[in-house]
Design a protein around this motif. Structure first.
Motif, PDB file in Angstrom:
ATOM      1  N   ASN A   1      34.753  34.764  45.377  1.00  0.00           N
ATOM      2  CA  ASN A   1      35.172  34.739  46.775  1.00  0.00           C
ATOM      3  C   ASN A   1      33.960  34.411  47.642  1.00  0.00           C
ATOM      4  O   ASN A   1      33.166  35.283  47.956  1.00  0.00           O
ATOM      5  N   THR A   2      33.809  33.148  48.025  1.00  0.00           N
ATOM      6  CA  THR A   2      32.661  32.741  48.839  1.00  0.00           C
ATOM      7  C   THR A   2      32.813  33.133  50.297  1.00  0.00           C
ATOM      8  O   THR A   2      31.850  33.077  51.050  1.00  0.00           O
ATOM      9  N   VAL A   3      34.013  33.517  50.697  1.00  0.00           N
ATOM     10  CA  VAL A   3      34.207  34.006  52.060  1.00  0.00           C
ATOM     11  C   VAL A   3      33.549  35.369  52.192  1.00  0.00           C
ATOM     12  O   VAL A   3      33.012  35.723  53.214  1.00  0.00           O
ATOM     13  N   GLY A   4      33.578  36.131  51.124  1.00  0.00           N
ATOM     14  CA  GLY A   4      32.946  37.447  51.094  1.00  0.00           C
ATOM     15  C   GLY A   4      33.980  38.552  51.207  1.00  0.00           C
ATOM     16  O   GLY A   4      34.822  38.538  52.084  1.00  0.00           O
ATOM     17  N   SER A   5      33.918  39.486  50.273  1.00  0.00           N
ATOM     18  CA  SER A   5      34.920  40.554  50.239  1.00  0.00           C
ATOM     19  C   SER A   5      34.839  41.456  51.459  1.00  0.00           C
ATOM     20  O   SER A   5      35.809  42.110  51.812  1.00  0.00           O
ATOM     21  N   GLY A   6      33.695  41.495  52.135  1.00  0.00           N
ATOM     22  CA  GLY A   6      33.588  42.295  53.351  1.00  0.00           C
ATOM     23  C   GLY A   6      34.283  41.640  54.536  1.00  0.00           C
ATOM     24  O   GLY A   6      34.601  42.288  55.518  1.00  0.00           O
TER      25      GLY A   6
ATOM     26  N   GLU B   1      32.260  17.836  39.475  1.00  0.00           N
ATOM     27  CA  GLU B   1      32.349  18.943  40.413  1.00  0.00           C
ATOM     28  C   GLU B   1      33.770  19.440  40.538  1.00  0.00           C
ATOM     29  O   GLU B   1      34.724  18.684  40.383  1.00  0.00           O
ATOM     30  N   LEU B   2      33.901  20.737  40.780  1.00  0.00           N
ATOM     31  CA  LEU B   2      35.192  21.382  41.073  1.00  0.00           C
ATOM     32  C   LEU B   2      35.072  22.045  42.436  1.00  0.00           C
ATOM     33  O   LEU B   2      34.004  22.500  42.822  1.00  0.00           O
ATOM     34  N   ALA B   3      36.205  22.138  43.139  1.00  0.00           N
ATOM     35  CA  ALA B   3      36.203  22.834  44.422  1.00  0.00           C
ATOM     36  C   ALA B   3      37.582  23.424  44.700  1.00  0.00           C
ATOM     37  O   ALA B   3      38.599  22.871  44.285  1.00  0.00           O
ATOM     38  N   LEU B   4      37.591  24.541  45.380  1.00  0.00           N
ATOM     39  CA  LEU B   4      38.809  25.131  45.932  1.00  0.00           C
ATOM     40  C   LEU B   4      38.665  25.108  47.436  1.00  0.00           C
ATOM     41  O   LEU B   4      37.646  25.540  47.979  1.00  0.00           O
ATOM     42  N   HIS B   5      39.673  24.611  48.096  1.00  0.00           N
ATOM     43  CA  HIS B   5      39.619  24.539  49.564  1.00  0.00           C
ATOM     44  C   HIS B   5      41.020  24.615  50.126  1.00  0.00           C
ATOM     45  O   HIS B   5      41.992  24.565  49.415  1.00  0.00           O
TER      46      HIS B   5
ATOM     47  N   ASN C   1      36.135  29.448  56.664  1.00  0.00           N
ATOM     48  CA  ASN C   1      36.296  28.080  56.192  1.00  0.00           C
ATOM     49  C   ASN C   1      35.440  27.776  54.970  1.00  0.00           C
ATOM     50  O   ASN C   1      35.373  26.639  54.552  1.00  0.00           O
ATOM     51  N   LEU C   2      34.739  28.762  54.435  1.00  0.00           N
ATOM     52  CA  LEU C   2      33.898  28.509  53.272  1.00  0.00           C
ATOM     53  C   LEU C   2      34.758  28.244  52.048  1.00  0.00           C
ATOM     54  O   LEU C   2      35.710  28.956  51.772  1.00  0.00           O
ATOM     55  N   ASP C   3      34.412  27.207  51.320  1.00  0.00           N
ATOM     56  CA  ASP C   3      35.120  26.851  50.101  1.00  0.00           C
ATOM     57  C   ASP C   3      34.320  27.320  48.894  1.00  0.00           C
ATOM     58  O   ASP C   3      33.145  27.626  48.998  1.00  0.00           O
ATOM     59  N   TRP C   4      34.966  27.331  47.739  1.00  0.00           N
ATOM     60  CA  TRP C   4      34.283  27.597  46.477  1.00  0.00           C
ATOM     61  C   TRP C   4      34.050  26.258  45.804  1.00  0.00           C
ATOM     62  O   TRP C   4      34.915  25.376  45.841  1.00  0.00           O
ATOM     63  N   SER C   5      32.901  26.083  45.179  1.00  0.00           N
ATOM     64  CA  SER C   5      32.655  24.862  44.419  1.00  0.00           C
ATOM     65  C   SER C   5      31.668  25.155  43.300  1.00  0.00           C
ATOM     66  O   SER C   5      30.945  26.139  43.322  1.00  0.00           O
ATOM     67  N   SER C   6      31.673  24.271  42.310  1.00  0.00           N
ATOM     68  CA  SER C   6      30.760  24.388  41.188  1.00  0.00           C
ATOM     69  C   SER C   6      30.512  23.004  40.608  1.00  0.00           C
ATOM     70  O   SER C   6      31.427  22.174  40.553  1.00  0.00           O
TER      71      SER C   6
ATOM     72  N   PRO D   1      41.229  34.340  50.901  1.00  0.00           N
ATOM     73  CA  PRO D   1      40.976  33.032  51.492  1.00  0.00           C
ATOM     74  C   PRO D   1      42.229  32.160  51.392  1.00  0.00           C
ATOM     75  O   PRO D   1      42.987  32.252  50.434  1.00  0.00           O
ATOM     76  N   ALA D   2      42.419  31.305  52.355  1.00  0.00           N
ATOM     77  CA  ALA D   2      43.633  30.492  52.449  1.00  0.00           C
ATOM     78  C   ALA D   2      43.562  29.213  51.610  1.00  0.00           C
ATOM     79  O   ALA D   2      44.306  28.279  51.859  1.00  0.00           O
ATOM     80  N   TRP D   3      42.706  29.185  50.623  1.00  0.00           N
ATOM     81  CA  TRP D   3      42.584  27.989  49.786  1.00  0.00           C
ATOM     82  C   TRP D   3      43.922  27.686  49.120  1.00  0.00           C
ATOM     83  O   TRP D   3      44.611  28.584  48.631  1.00  0.00           O
ATOM     84  N   ASN D   4      44.286  26.408  49.055  1.00  0.00           N
ATOM     85  CA  ASN D   4      45.526  26.010  48.386  1.00  0.00           C
ATOM     86  C   ASN D   4      45.395  24.700  47.627  1.00  0.00           C
ATOM     87  O   ASN D   4      46.393  24.118  47.218  1.00  0.00           O
ATOM     88  N   THR D   5      44.158  24.213  47.445  1.00  0.00           N
ATOM     89  CA  THR D   5      43.940  22.950  46.748  1.00  0.00           C
ATOM     90  C   THR D   5      42.771  23.072  45.786  1.00  0.00           C
ATOM     91  O   THR D   5      41.708  23.563  46.157  1.00  0.00           O
TER      92      THR D   5
END
Length: 168
Positions: A69-74, A164-168, A24-29, A79-83
């Protein structure tokens, strides 16, 4: 025996929590982390988390945000982000932001636009969120991603800022 079964079930559920949380981790900046294309120091300013076009200036800045990829490649390469969402200010028709998410195919460098936010004029200079949705998730095994941002003013009155930007 009942206590042993209950304890086993509890431990299995407890062990599953970190794995579920990682998905469930999102990317943001923050906006001030923008990588600018040009040195136009007279037009923009950084203040806390935001990049803003100065109130007494007219012009355009363009930059990029690399998506990681904040979920982590391992754990998960898709990630199921779509927004894509952006916290921004745009209070006048003489100013706007264009925010675009791109996918770049790793071996061919083919770019594909996934979604775009074209800011709408707000009633005042308060921060609000605008979003766009795209199909599927992201595939970090085969692609890289970035967000391209343009902030522009053609007259002095508008307030134009990206917080701020985010992918979730």
């Amino acid at each position: 025996m009942k206590k042993a079964i209950a304890l086993s079930l509890f431990l299995v559920c407890l062990a599953a929590l970190p794995a579920a949380a990682q998905n469930n981790l999102d990317w943001s900046s923050v906006g001030s982390a923008i990588i600018l294309d040009e040195n136009m120091i007279s037009v923009y300013d950084f203040s806390g988390p935001k990049v803003v076009l100065k109130s007494n200036s007219v012009g355009e800045i363009e930059g990029r945000f690399p998506v990681t990829n904040t979920v982590g490649s391992g754990t998960d390469l898709s990630p199921a982000w779509n927004t894509l969402s952006a916290a921004l200010v745009d209070d006048h028709s003489s100013g706007w932001l264009t925010i675009t998410l791109y996918q770049v195919e790793k071996c061919t460098a083919t770019e594909t636009q996934l979604c775009q936010i074209n800011s709408s004029d707000g009633a005042d200079d308060s921060v609000r969120c605008e979003t766009c949705e795209f199909n599927g998730g992201l595939d970090f095994a085969n692609n890289a991603y970035y967000v391209h941002v343009i902030l522009k003013k053609t007259d002095v009155p508008p307030a134009v800022a990206l917080y701020e930007l985010a992918l979730h």
